[in-house]
Design a protein around this motif. Structure first.
Motif, mmCIF file in Angstrom:
data_model
loop_
_atom_site.group_PDB
_atom_site.id
_atom_site.type_symbol
_atom_site.label_atom_id
_atom_site.label_comp_id
_atom_site.label_asym_id
_atom_site.label_seq_id
_atom_site.Cartn_x
_atom_site.Cartn_y
_atom_site.Cartn_z
ATOM 1 N N UNK A 1 0.816 -1.218 0.000
ATOM 2 C CA UNK A 1 0.000 0.000 0.000
ATOM 3 C C UNK A 1 0.850 1.269 0.000
ATOM 4 N N UNK A 2 0.204 2.353 -0.342
ATOM 5 C CA UNK A 2 0.835 3.666 -0.310
ATOM 6 C C UNK A 2 -0.193 4.655 0.231
ATOM 7 N N UNK A 3 0.270 5.571 1.061
ATOM 8 C CA UNK A 3 -0.583 6.652 1.558
ATOM 9 C C UNK A 3 -0.473 7.804 0.560
ATOM 10 N N UNK B 1 3.395 8.441 0.055
ATOM 11 C CA UNK B 1 4.268 7.904 1.086
ATOM 12 C C UNK B 1 4.157 6.383 1.062
ATOM 13 N N UNK B 2 5.250 5.668 0.821
ATOM 14 C CA UNK B 2 5.156 4.200 0.862
ATOM 15 C C UNK B 2 4.860 3.723 2.277
ATOM 16 N N UNK B 3 4.030 2.721 2.393
ATOM 17 C CA UNK B 3 3.690 2.159 3.698
ATOM 18 C C UNK B 3 4.461 0.854 3.866
ATOM 19 N N UNK C 1 4.871 13.135 7.130
ATOM 20 C CA UNK C 1 4.395 14.513 7.161
ATOM 21 C C UNK C 1 4.776 15.265 5.902
ATOM 22 N N UNK C 2 3.963 16.284 5.603
ATOM 23 C CA UNK C 2 4.185 17.185 4.485
ATOM 24 C C UNK C 2 4.335 18.585 5.075
#
Length: 143
Positions: free
Chosen positions: A70-72, A88-90, A98-99
């Motif tokens: 998965x990826x966020x 963001x890779x999970x 964070x961004x």
């Protein structure tokens, strides 16, 4: 002995990742964000602190989803009506990323207007999603 085993089970239950989720927390960043502001210690960053916003994306996924790579995905709309997608890779069941939108970039874009976060599996399916209360898809009108 039974009590120690029971406490271990309770502690394990509290630390386990159980209802699964994705969430976003928005933070304003200025001189008040610095710890030195609150404790009164010298800090050279007090003279020119960061100014802007930060989004913290948190997630908790089960092992079955983790196996699907998965990826966020964080979609952000800024006050200047531009968009940005950050992925963001999970790699862990429970984690955060964070961004940051600071200083000149913050001033150029006018800040963060709204955002949406989702956990996507490698085949593009949405597992969980979290939207800011004002989230809408940006309508683009060409000249």
């Amino acid at each position: 002995m039974l009590q120690m085993g029971m406490w271990f089970f309770v502690l394990l239950s509290l630390c386990s990742c159980g209802p699964y989720y994705v969430s976003v927390m928005q933070k304003w960043v200025d001189e008040r964000y610095l710890a030195s502001t609150h404790v009164g210690t010298p800090d050279p960053r007090q003279e020119a602190p960061f100014i802007g916003q930060m989004l913290v994306v948190q997630w908790c996924v089960p092992s079955e989803i983790l196996a699907l790579n998965p990826v966020a995905v964080l979609d952000v709309i800024f006050w200047d009506h531009t968009e940005q997608r950050i992925c963001f890779p999970i790699t862990h069941k429970l984690n955060y990323a964070y961004y940051k939108l600071f200083d000149s970039e913050y001033e150029e874009k006018g800040g963060i207007l709204t955002y949406k976060a989702a956990i996507l599996t490698e085949d593009g399916c949405i597992y969980k999603e979290c939207k800011h209360q004002f989230w809408v898809n940006l309508i683009k009108i060409e000249d």
